[in-house]
Write an enzyme that holds these catalytic residues in place. Structure first.
Site, PDB file in Angstrom:
ATOM      1  N   LYS A 180       0.878  -1.188   0.000  1.00  0.00           N
ATOM      2  CA  LYS A 180       0.000   0.000   0.000  1.00  0.00           C
ATOM      3  C   LYS A 180       0.913   1.236   0.000  1.00  0.00           C
ATOM      4  CE  LYS A 180      -1.998   2.948   2.019  1.00  0.00           C
ATOM      5  NZ  LYS A 180      -1.717   4.366   1.666  1.00  0.00           N
ATOM      6  N   GLY A 233       6.529   5.202   8.634  1.00  0.00           N
ATOM      7  CA  GLY A 233       5.693   6.394   8.618  1.00  0.00           C
ATOM      8  C   GLY A 233       5.732   7.084   9.969  1.00  0.00           C
ATOM      9  N   SER A 234       4.623   7.673  10.346  1.00  0.00           N
ATOM     10  CA  SER A 234       4.603   8.506  11.548  1.00  0.00           C
ATOM     11  C   SER A 234       4.336   7.682  12.817  1.00  0.00           C
ATOM     12  CB  SER A 234       3.517   9.575  11.395  1.00  0.00           C
ATOM     13  OG  SER A 234       2.251   8.945  11.263  1.00  0.00           O
ATOM     14  N   GLY A 238       1.868   4.548  13.509  1.00  0.00           N
ATOM     15  CA  GLY A 238       2.553   3.353  14.024  1.00  0.00           C
ATOM     16  C   GLY A 238       1.826   2.761  15.223  1.00  0.00           C
ATOM     17  N   GLU A 255       9.007   1.418  11.461  1.00  0.00           N
ATOM     18  CA  GLU A 255      10.087   2.389  11.327  1.00  0.00           C
ATOM     19  C   GLU A 255       9.443   3.759  11.297  1.00  0.00           C
ATOM     20  OE1 GLU A 255      12.359   4.928  10.548  1.00  0.00           O
ATOM     21  OE2 GLU A 255      12.791   4.222   8.523  1.00  0.00           O
ATOM     22  N   CYS A 289      13.649  10.320   7.568  1.00  0.00           N
ATOM     23  CA  CYS A 289      13.407   9.943   8.967  1.00  0.00           C
ATOM     24  C   CYS A 289      14.653  10.146   9.812  1.00  0.00           C
ATOM     25  CB  CYS A 289      12.899   8.517   9.057  1.00  0.00           C
ATOM     26  SG  CYS A 289      13.883   7.356   8.127  1.00  0.00           S
ATOM     27  N   GLU A 386       9.405  16.251  15.377  1.00  0.00           N
ATOM     28  CA  GLU A 386       9.873  16.019  14.016  1.00  0.00           C
ATOM     29  C   GLU A 386       9.146  16.961  13.062  1.00  0.00           C
ATOM     30  OE1 GLU A 386       8.867  12.229  12.074  1.00  0.00           O
ATOM     31  OE2 GLU A 386      10.956  12.152  11.420  1.00  0.00           O
TER      32      GLU A 386
HETATM   33  P1  NAD Z   1       1.570   8.564   7.788  1.00  0.00           P
HETATM   34  O1  NAD Z   1       2.173   7.776   8.880  1.00  0.00           O
HETATM   35  O2  NAD Z   1       0.229   9.141   7.974  1.00  0.00           O
HETATM   36  O3  NAD Z   1       1.509   7.698   6.448  1.00  0.00           O
HETATM   37  C1  NAD Z   1       2.410   6.656   6.122  1.00  0.00           C
HETATM   38  C2  NAD Z   1       1.631   5.528   5.453  1.00  0.00           C
HETATM   39  O4  NAD Z   1       0.686   4.989   6.366  1.00  0.00           O
HETATM   40  C3  NAD Z   1       0.825   5.963   4.225  1.00  0.00           C
HETATM   41  O5  NAD Z   1       0.898   4.947   3.244  1.00  0.00           O
HETATM   42  C4  NAD Z   1      -0.575   6.089   4.774  1.00  0.00           C
HETATM   43  O6  NAD Z   1      -1.565   5.907   3.794  1.00  0.00           O
HETATM   44  C5  NAD Z   1      -0.610   4.961   5.765  1.00  0.00           C
HETATM   45  N1  NAD Z   1      -1.616   5.080   6.829  1.00  0.00           N
HETATM   46  C6  NAD Z   1      -2.126   6.215   7.374  1.00  0.00           C
HETATM   47  N2  NAD Z   1      -3.038   5.913   8.309  1.00  0.00           N
HETATM   48  C7  NAD Z   1      -3.107   4.574   8.375  1.00  0.00           C
HETATM   49  C8  NAD Z   1      -3.857   3.661   9.168  1.00  0.00           C
HETATM   50  N3  NAD Z   1      -4.747   4.061  10.080  1.00  0.00           N
HETATM   51  N4  NAD Z   1      -3.665   2.340   8.978  1.00  0.00           N
HETATM   52  C9  NAD Z   1      -2.774   1.904   8.091  1.00  0.00           C
HETATM   53  N5  NAD Z   1      -2.044   2.699   7.305  1.00  0.00           N
HETATM   54  C10 NAD Z   1      -2.203   4.037   7.440  1.00  0.00           C
HETATM   55  O7  NAD Z   1       2.594   9.694   7.421  1.00  0.00           O
HETATM   56  P2  NAD Z   1       2.236  11.054   6.630  1.00  0.00           P
HETATM   57  O8  NAD Z   1       0.913  11.596   6.987  1.00  0.00           O
HETATM   58  O9  NAD Z   1       2.504  10.792   5.232  1.00  0.00           O
HETATM   59  O10 NAD Z   1       3.334  11.992   7.253  1.00  0.00           O
HETATM   60  C11 NAD Z   1       3.122  12.565   8.548  1.00  0.00           C
HETATM   61  C12 NAD Z   1       4.413  12.616   9.295  1.00  0.00           C
HETATM   62  O11 NAD Z   1       4.971  11.306   9.448  1.00  0.00           O
HETATM   63  C13 NAD Z   1       5.533  13.375   8.606  1.00  0.00           C
HETATM   64  O12 NAD Z   1       5.428  14.734   8.711  1.00  0.00           O
HETATM   65  C14 NAD Z   1       6.726  12.802   9.317  1.00  0.00           C
HETATM   66  O13 NAD Z   1       6.907  13.399  10.561  1.00  0.00           O
HETATM   67  C15 NAD Z   1       6.366  11.360   9.513  1.00  0.00           C
HETATM   68  N6  NAD Z   1       6.947  10.497   8.476  1.00  0.00           N
HETATM   69  C16 NAD Z   1       7.981   9.691   8.794  1.00  0.00           C
HETATM   70  C17 NAD Z   1       8.558   8.902   7.813  1.00  0.00           C
HETATM   71  C18 NAD Z   1       9.697   8.004   8.083  1.00  0.00           C
HETATM   72  O14 NAD Z   1      10.456   7.698   7.182  1.00  0.00           O
HETATM   73  N7  NAD Z   1       9.885   7.514   9.286  1.00  0.00           N
HETATM   74  C19 NAD Z   1       8.074   8.936   6.514  1.00  0.00           C
HETATM   75  C20 NAD Z   1       6.984   9.758   6.221  1.00  0.00           C
HETATM   76  C21 NAD Z   1       6.435  10.517   7.219  1.00  0.00           C
END
Ligand code: NAD
Ligand code: MG
Length: 484
Positions: A180, A233-234, A238, A255, A289, A386
C-alpha cells in the site's frame, strides 16, 4: 507509460492484472513542483484490499509458495535488471509524483533499489535452518519458513527505495506481498508491480493497492489473513497499526521518525562537518526519517558553524526537480508545506531566530526556503518534534555531558552523528547515544547490508541485512524420535 496520456488513469494491480477499484473511485495525484494533477489513481477500499490479500494467499499456497528458492532469487535479479532498463521512466515518475530532484533519484534512490534487489536475490537460497543436537534419542533441527502474506505500508519520502526495502526481502523469503503506497506518491510502486510481472513473478506474489491510509491501509492492518505488517511512517499511525494488529496477533515492524542529533566538537574537521550537517538536514528537502535536524555545536565553534551553515542554506539551488542542476525540490504536498511553515512560526514564537530562510520560496509549487534556527533551547517544540522539512535547529552545548544529555533528550532513538578527532570521545558517544545508527565523522549513509531501525518513538525491529530475513520467516522445529 512514457507519455502523460498513459499516466492518466492508474488502476490497482491485483492478482497479476490492472483492475478497476471496486470502490469505483479514483483520486488525483499531484506534482508538488507545479501543483498540476498528473494522474487519477484507483482508490482501494476494504473489498479491494480483501481481493489483494486473497490473491496473495493463493499465490503463497500455489505456484509462488512452491517455487525453488534459487528461482525466487533469479526473479529478483530479473526485476533488478528490468528496473535498470527502465531507469529513465522510473526516475521521471518518482520525480513528478514526489518532487524529488532527478539528479538525486538517479544517484541515490535507483542504485539503492537495485542494490537491495541484488542483495536479497543472493540471499533467497541461503535461508538455512540448523541441526541442533538437543537429545541423544532424536534428530532435532529447524527450518525457516516464510510467514505468508505480508502487508507493506510505505510513506512518501522514498517511495521506490523504502518500498524495495520491504518487498525484496519479503519476496526473497517466499512471502507474498500486498503493498500500500502512500496516497501522495503511488505511481512508482504501480510501475514496479508491472515490472515484477514482466520479470515473471506469478500473479499474486506482489499486489499494489493505492488508497488512503484510514481506509486501505487500515483494512490491510485489520485483515485476519495478513500475517505480518511492515510499516514506515509517523509514530501516530505506528501506534494505531500496533493496536489494530492485535486482532490476529500479526507480527509488526515499525520504522517511525526521528529528531536526530548531529554533534560537532571543536576538534572536528569543521568544513566537512558543516557540509555534512547541511546535507544531513536539507537532503530530500528534509523529508528523511534520519535527518540530522538538531545540529549540536560546541560553544567555541557555535558562531562559525551557524555562519557556515546559513551560507550553505542560502546557496541551495531550489528549482525544477527535472533540471539536473537543482539541489532541492519542493515539499511533497501542500499539507506538508503548511506543516513545515507552521513549525517555522512555532519556532519564532518560542523565541528562536531565523538566520536563513524562514518562508515559502515560490508562489507555485510547495517550495520552502532552507531554514536555519539559532538561539534554540533544548526544550522548545522545534527541537523536540519532528518537522520533516528543510528546517535545521542549531543548539549550543558546553561539554560532553551536556551534548549527550541534549542528544538523548527526545522521545526518538533512530540515528545520531558525532564529529570529533578524539578517539576516546567518539567511542564513548557511540556507546552512550540512544540510536539505531551512530555515524562518526560522516552523516547519513545507509547500506542494505546493515541493520536499520530505532527504538522508543522511532519504532522497533530492524530492516536490512539478514535481520530482514528474520522479519519474514519463522523457525519451525522438527523432532524425529530415533530411539536410543
Ligand atoms: P503517515 O504515517 O500518515 O503515512 C504513512 C503511510 O501509512 C501511508 O501509506 C498512509 O496511507 C498509511 N496510513 C495512514 N493511516 C493509516 C492507518 N490508520 N492504517 C494503516 N495505514 C495508514 O505519514 P504522513 O501523513 O505521510 O506523514 C506525517 C508525518 O509522518 C511526517 O510529517 C513525518 O513526521 C512522519 N513520516 C515519517 C517517515 C519516516 O520515514 N519515518 C516517513 C513519512 C512521514
Ligand atoms: Mg504526488
Amino acid at each position: 507509460m512514457n507519455d502523460m496520456t498513459a499516466l492518466e488513469m492508474q488502476d490497482l494491480l491485483i492478482d497479476g492484472r490492472r483492475v478497476a477499484p471496486l470502490t469505483g473511485r479514483y483520486f488525483a495525484t499531484v506534482n508538488p513542483a507545479t501543483e498540476q494533477v498528473i494522474a487519477q489513481v484507483a482508490e482501494a477500499g476494504v473489498e479491494d484490499i480483501d481481493a489483494a490479500v486473497r490473491s496473495a494467499r493463493k499465490a503463497f499456497e500455489g505456484e509462488w509458495g512452491h517455487m525453488k528458492a534459487s528461482d525466487r532469487g533469479r526473479l529478483l535479479l530479473k526485476l533488478a535488471d528490468l528496473i535498470g532498463r527502465n531507469e529513465d521512466e522510473l526516475v521521471m515518475l518518482e520525480s513528478l509524483d514526489s518532487g524529488k530532484p532527478v539528479s538525486a533519484i538517479r544517484r541515490q534512490d535507483l542504485p539503492a533499489v537495485i542494490d537491495t534487489l541484488i542483495y536479497y536475490a543472493g540471499m533467497a537460497d541461503k535461508i538455512n535452518g540448523q541441526v541442533i543436537p538437543a537429545r541423544t534419542d532424536a534428530l532435532t533441527y529447524t527450518v525457516r519458513e516464510p510467514l505468508g502474506v505480508v502487508g507493506a505500508i510505505i510513506p512518501w519520502n522514498f517511495p521506490l527505495m523504502i518500498g524495495m526495502w520491504k518487498m525484496a526481502p519479503a519476496l526473497a523469503c517466499g512471502c507474498s506481498v500486498v503493498l500500500k503506497p502512500a496516497e501522495i506518491t503511488p505511481l512508482s510502486a504501480l510501475r514496479i508491480g508491472e515490472l515484477a510481472l514482466e520479470a515473471g513473478f506469478p500473479a499474486g506474489a506482489l499486489n499494489v493497492v493505492p488508497g488512503f491510509g484510514k481506509v486501505a491501509g487500515q483494512a490491510l492492518v485489520d485483515h485476519r489473513d495478513v500475517d505480518k505488517v511492515t510499516f514506515t511512517g509517523s509514530p501516530v499511525v505506528g501506534r494505531q497499526i500496533l493496536q489494530s494488529a492485535a486482532g490476529n496477533l500479526k507480527r509488526v515492524t515499525l520504522e517511525l521518525g526521528g529528531k536526530s542529533a548531529n554533534i560537532i566538537f571543536p576538534d572536528a574537521d569543521i568544513d566537512a562537518a558543516v557540509k555534512a550537517a547541511g546535507s544531513g538536514i536539507f537532503f530530500n528537502t528534509g523529508q528523511v526519517c534520519s535527518a540530522g535536524s538538531r545540529i549540536l555545536a560546541h560553544a567555541d565553534i557555535y558562531d562559525e558553524v551557524v555562519e557556515r551553515l546559513a551560507a550553505r542554506a542560502k546557496s541551495m539551488r531550489l528549482g525544477d526537480p527535472l533540471e539536473a542542476s537543482t539541489s532541492m525540490g519542493p515539499l511533497v504536498s501542500e499539507v506538508q508545506m503548511n506543516r513545515v511553515l507552521n513549525y517555522i512560526d512555532v519556532g519564532r514564537n518560542e523565541g528562536a531566530s531565523v538566520v536563513a530562510g524562514g518562508a515559502r520560496a515560490t508562489e507555485t509549487g510547495y517550495y520552502v526556503q532552507p531554514t536555519v534556527f539559532v538561539g534554540v533551547e533544548h526544550e522548545m517544540r522545534v527541537s523536540q518534534e519532528e518537522i520533516f522539512g528543510p528546517v535545521a535547529t542549531v543548539i549550543k552545548f558546553i561539554d560532553d555531558e551536556d551534548a549527550l544529555r541534549i542528544a538523548n533528550g527526545t522521545v526518538y532513538s533512530l540515528a545520531a552523528g558525532v564529529w570529533s578527532a578524539d578517539i576516546n570521545r567518539v567511542h564513548r558517544f557511540a556507546r552512550q547515544l540512544k540510536a539505531g545508527t551512530v555515524w562518526i565523522n560522516t552523516y547519513g549513509p545507509t547500506d542494505i547490508r546493515l541493520p536499520w531501525g530505532g527504538a522508543r518513538d522511532s519504532g522497533f525491529g530492524r530492516e536490512h541485512g539478514d535481520m530482514a530475513i528474520e522479519n519474514f520467516t519463522e523457525p519451525k522445529v522438527v523432532w524425529i524420535n530415533t530411539g536410543r
